[in-house]
Design a protein around this motif. Sequence first.
Motif, PDB file in Angstrom:
ATOM      1  N   TYR A  64       0.854  -0.958  -0.133  1.00 53.70           N
ATOM      2  CA  TYR A  64       0.329  -0.025   0.219  1.00 53.70           C
ATOM      3  C   TYR A  64       0.352   1.253  -0.565  1.00 53.70           C
ATOM      4  O   TYR A  64       1.882   1.327   1.109  1.00 53.70           O
ATOM      5  N   LYS A  65       0.345   2.214  -1.422  1.00 56.22           N
ATOM      6  CA  LYS A  65       1.454   3.308  -0.880  1.00 56.22           C
ATOM      7  C   LYS A  65       0.864   4.243  -0.907  1.00 56.22           C
ATOM      8  O   LYS A  65      -0.494   5.075  -0.654  1.00 56.22           O
ATOM      9  N   LEU A  66       1.221   5.149   0.614  1.00 57.03           N
ATOM     10  CA  LEU A  66       0.785   6.720   1.123  1.00 57.03           C
ATOM     11  C   LEU A  66       0.518   7.642   0.176  1.00 57.03           C
ATOM     12  O   LEU A  66       1.760   7.369  -1.009  1.00 57.03           O
ATOM     13  N   PRO A  67      -0.378   8.180  -0.173  1.00 54.66           N
ATOM     14  CA  PRO A  67      -0.029   9.638  -0.797  1.00 54.66           C
ATOM     15  C   PRO A  67       1.027  10.050  -0.386  1.00 54.66           C
ATOM     16  O   PRO A  67       1.305  10.308   0.624  1.00 54.66           O
ATOM     17  N   PRO A  68       1.509  11.623  -1.768  1.00 51.62           N
ATOM     18  CA  PRO A  68       2.076  12.657  -0.938  1.00 51.62           C
ATOM     19  C   PRO A  68       1.455  13.544  -0.380  1.00 51.62           C
ATOM     20  O   PRO A  68       0.037  13.506  -0.216  1.00 51.62           O
ATOM     21  N   ILE A  69       2.112  13.874   1.474  1.00 51.08           N
ATOM     22  CA  ILE A  69       1.351  14.641   2.324  1.00 51.08           C
ATOM     23  C   ILE A  69       0.632  15.617   1.373  1.00 51.08           C
ATOM     24  O   ILE A  69      -0.395  15.463   2.372  1.00 51.08           O
ATOM     25  N   LYS A  70       1.449  16.637   0.825  1.00 47.02           N
ATOM     26  CA  LYS A  70       0.201  18.011   0.008  1.00 47.02           C
ATOM     27  C   LYS A  70      -0.602  17.793  -0.667  1.00 47.02           C
ATOM     28  O   LYS A  70      -1.120  16.850  -1.550  1.00 47.02           O
ATOM     29  N   THR A  76      -4.232  15.183   3.284  1.00 46.02           N
ATOM     30  CA  THR A  76      -4.420  14.840   4.522  1.00 46.02           C
ATOM     31  C   THR A  76      -5.141  14.002   4.950  1.00 46.02           C
ATOM     32  O   THR A  76      -4.844  13.355   6.107  1.00 46.02           O
ATOM     33  N   GLU A  77      -5.425  13.621   4.736  1.00 51.31           N
ATOM     34  CA  GLU A  77      -7.394  13.245   5.079  1.00 51.31           C
ATOM     35  C   GLU A  77      -6.760  11.489   5.667  1.00 51.31           C
ATOM     36  O   GLU A  77      -6.738  10.668   6.530  1.00 51.31           O
ATOM     37  N   VAL A  78      -5.884  10.469   4.089  1.00 50.18           N
ATOM     38  CA  VAL A  78      -5.126   9.463   4.630  1.00 50.18           C
ATOM     39  C   VAL A  78      -4.479   9.248   5.989  1.00 50.18           C
ATOM     40  O   VAL A  78      -4.347   9.086   6.573  1.00 50.18           O
ATOM     41  N   TYR A  79      -3.571  10.573   6.050  1.00 44.52           N
ATOM     42  CA  TYR A  79      -2.935  10.644   7.379  1.00 44.52           C
ATOM     43  C   TYR A  79      -3.410  11.193   8.315  1.00 44.52           C
ATOM     44  O   TYR A  79      -3.192  10.841   9.506  1.00 44.52           O
ATOM     45  N   ASP A 111      10.110   0.859  -0.510  1.00 43.88           N
ATOM     46  CA  ASP A 111       8.499   0.619  -0.100  1.00 43.88           C
ATOM     47  C   ASP A 111       8.041   1.267   1.070  1.00 43.88           C
ATOM     48  O   ASP A 111       7.497   2.522   1.542  1.00 43.88           O
ATOM     49  N   SER A 112       8.236   0.042   2.127  1.00 46.45           N
ATOM     50  CA  SER A 112       7.471   0.618   3.604  1.00 46.45           C
ATOM     51  C   SER A 112       8.715   1.605   4.854  1.00 46.45           C
ATOM     52  O   SER A 112       8.237   2.564   4.788  1.00 46.45           O
ATOM     53  N   MET A 113       9.759   2.110   3.831  1.00 47.94           N
ATOM     54  CA  MET A 113      10.225   3.291   4.205  1.00 47.94           C
ATOM     55  C   MET A 113      10.084   3.832   3.845  1.00 47.94           C
ATOM     56  O   MET A 113      10.010   5.257   4.677  1.00 47.94           O
ATOM     57  N   ASP A 114       9.523   4.095   2.476  1.00 46.74           N
ATOM     58  CA  ASP A 114       8.646   5.477   1.796  1.00 46.74           C
ATOM     59  C   ASP A 114       6.923   5.644   2.712  1.00 46.74           C
ATOM     60  O   ASP A 114       7.088   6.738   3.420  1.00 46.74           O
ATOM     61  N   THR A 115       6.904   4.562   3.644  1.00 47.65           N
ATOM     62  CA  THR A 115       6.064   4.621   4.649  1.00 47.65           C
ATOM     63  C   THR A 115       6.116   5.596   5.598  1.00 47.65           C
ATOM     64  O   THR A 115       5.551   6.451   6.139  1.00 47.65           O
ATOM     65  N   ILE A 116       7.834   5.118   5.743  1.00 51.06           N
ATOM     66  CA  ILE A 116       8.003   5.313   7.429  1.00 51.06           C
ATOM     67  C   ILE A 116       8.418   6.606   7.866  1.00 51.06           C
ATOM     68  O   ILE A 116       8.436   7.620   8.064  1.00 51.06           O
ATOM     69  N   MET A 117       9.298   7.368   6.207  1.00 53.90           N
ATOM     70  CA  MET A 117       9.397   8.896   5.232  1.00 53.90           C
ATOM     71  C   MET A 117       8.273   9.766   5.694  1.00 53.90           C
ATOM     72  O   MET A 117       8.539  11.217   6.821  1.00 53.90           O
ATOM     73  N   LYS A 118       7.294   9.360   5.232  1.00 53.20           N
ATOM     74  CA  LYS A 118       6.301  10.377   5.197  1.00 53.20           C
ATOM     75  C   LYS A 118       5.152  10.420   6.548  1.00 53.20           C
ATOM     76  O   LYS A 118       5.005  11.136   6.739  1.00 53.20           O
ATOM     77  N   LEU A 119       5.206   9.034   7.465  1.00 55.60           N
ATOM     78  CA  LEU A 119       4.637   9.454   8.177  1.00 55.60           C
ATOM     79  C   LEU A 119       5.206  10.072   9.637  1.00 55.60           C
ATOM     80  O   LEU A 119       5.095  11.026  10.388  1.00 55.60           O
ATOM     81  N   SER A 120       6.522  10.315   9.296  1.00 49.43           N
ATOM     82  CA  SER A 120       7.181  10.689  10.443  1.00 49.43           C
ATOM     83  C   SER A 120       7.515  12.201  10.131  1.00 49.43           C
ATOM     84  O   SER A 120       7.601  13.454  11.049  1.00 49.43           O
ATOM     85  N   ASP A 121       7.182  12.416   8.546  1.00 47.01           N
ATOM     86  CA  ASP A 121       7.585  14.296   8.329  1.00 47.01           C
ATOM     87  C   ASP A 121       5.660  14.467   8.899  1.00 47.01           C
ATOM     88  O   ASP A 121       5.855  15.997   9.045  1.00 47.01           O
ATOM     89  N   ALA A 172       4.532  13.812  11.146  1.00 47.72           N
ATOM     90  CA  ALA A 172       4.492  13.927  12.699  1.00 47.72           C
ATOM     91  C   ALA A 172       5.127  15.052  13.128  1.00 47.72           C
ATOM     92  O   ALA A 172       4.070  15.744  14.101  1.00 47.72           O
ATOM     93  N   ILE A 173       6.315  15.560  11.928  1.00 46.32           N
ATOM     94  CA  ILE A 173       6.717  16.507  12.364  1.00 46.32           C
ATOM     95  C   ILE A 173       5.805  17.860  12.421  1.00 46.32           C
ATOM     96  O   ILE A 173       5.317  18.669  12.616  1.00 46.32           O
ATOM     97  N   LEU A 174       4.646  17.615  11.113  1.00 47.29           N
ATOM     98  CA  LEU A 174       4.331  18.855  10.781  1.00 47.29           C
ATOM     99  C   LEU A 174       3.100  19.132  11.633  1.00 47.29           C
ATOM    100  O   LEU A 174       2.602  20.644  11.896  1.00 47.29           O
ATOM    101  N   THR A 175       2.311  17.550  12.222  1.00 47.31           N
ATOM    102  CA  THR A 175       1.239  17.965  12.984  1.00 47.31           C
ATOM    103  C   THR A 175       1.852  18.649  14.622  1.00 47.31           C
ATOM    104  O   THR A 175       1.167  18.073  15.792  1.00 47.31           O
ATOM    105  N   SER A 176       2.832  17.963  14.691  1.00 53.22           N
ATOM    106  CA  SER A 176       4.063  18.403  16.272  1.00 53.22           C
ATOM    107  C   SER A 176       2.885  17.487  16.954  1.00 53.22           C
ATOM    108  O   SER A 176       2.681  16.971  18.420  1.00 53.22           O
ATOM    109  N   SER A 177       3.015  15.812  16.441  1.00 50.02           N
ATOM    110  CA  SER A 177       2.535  14.898  17.003  1.00 50.02           C
ATOM    111  C   SER A 177       3.318  14.011  17.688  1.00 50.02           C
ATOM    112  O   SER A 177       5.147  14.440  17.007  1.00 50.02           O
ATOM    113  N   LYS A 178       3.849  13.255  18.546  1.00 48.87           N
ATOM    114  CA  LYS A 178       5.545  13.093  19.691  1.00 48.87           C
ATOM    115  C   LYS A 178       5.220  11.293  19.745  1.00 48.87           C
ATOM    116  O   LYS A 178       6.131  11.498  19.519  1.00 48.87           O
TER     117      LYS A 178
END
Length: 416
Positions: free
Chosen positions: A83-89, A92-95, A117-127, A129-135
């Motif tokens: 499953y490929k997460l879409p670009p964040i920009k 945001t609905e899926v995130y 591809d899994s590291m792509d998921t980690i990259m997007k989710l961590s990004d 989290a930073i945008l939304t100030s999630s801990k």
Amino acid sequence: MKQVMGNVIVGQSGGPTAVINSSLAGVFKTAKDRGAKKVYGMLHGIQGLLEERVVDLSEHIRSDLDIDLLKRTPSSFLGSCRYKLPPIKGNTEVYDKIFEILEKLEVEYFFYIGGNDSMDTIMKLSDYAILTSSKIRFMGVPKTIDNDLPITDHTPGFGSAAKYIASITKEIIRDGLVYDQQNVTLVEIMGRNAGWLTGAAALAKGEDCEGPDMLFLPEITFDVDEFMHKVAELHKTKKSVVVAISEGVKVADGRYVCELTDNVDFVDAFGHRQLTGTSRFLAQKISKEVGCKTRAIEFNSLQRCASHIVGRVDITEAYQVGGAAVKAAFEGETGKMVILKRVSDDPYLCVTDIYDVHKVANIEKKVPREWINESGDYVTEDFINYVRPLIQAELTPMMVDGLPRHLRLQDVMLRK
């Protein structure tokens, strides 16, 4: 007194390996030992998480025996996805939904076991989290039989697949000598763009085996006419010819060899075509033009699920990277992937470290050109010396009624 940590969630993604569940065991055991309240498992990765398909792993891994069984269990214990997460920009609905689910579960640490591809998921989710100030902290745990993740010396899963490939290739070579009849055997091995697995077939060569006659990796453009000439020349002097070839070899115009005869219609979420039929196409061509008995053998999924011949080095390192990911996250790291750093070849020693996932995701590590011979049909001693330590030692399966015993989730838990 054990420090109480927040909840953990872990998932598995992409193609499995014979030792992927050893990494899961490493995440689970280390998280529990470090005081995690709950360790959740995503059923079928991030796709399952979006459907809120989550289990409490403590209800399924109850003892040290279960841990040992889990280490020896092939495939993905939790199920997998592509499953490929879409670009964040602008997406945001899926995130928002993912983070809403994680917050509902009170998750503080997120671990994803997978490849590029899994590291792509980690990259997007961590990004995000930073945008939304999630801990919430996000860590990648490497796995792939393809060995194509950059930075890390190698990936857990590759060593056991290489061990299987070399072992079976050796047996195929022996089998080809049974009858007093000339024959050509083509062994098709996984590897879309990187030939690490096909190169491992060269390990079959030893005092009791001459090894495969030729190896063809996707790093080198495949010339069908030149290949046919080489096979015909070998056929003149040898009773049995054995050739290992990557499923992903391409001709000069960029087409996969398997596309020269069959339509390859299935494409996954990451744009990967299903590759199969390379060995069959070439075997039929040899049979017709050279005029000898041919056999096409596709290892296919066998090379990633053969836990009965798992390497001890591989299964140990798989467990270690899972534990190292938990340690790093609990100490404050996020947006990183665990890597293996080789300290020495003799004696072999690797240690774990962490690396920015942004410099890993969506980047493929290929076999260096200098590790392939000048004619492009075999690997060099440097390649052999790199791989050989990774296939060492064995871990005996736990046998029940003459067959390996595995750990599995109850079927009811795999339904939504």
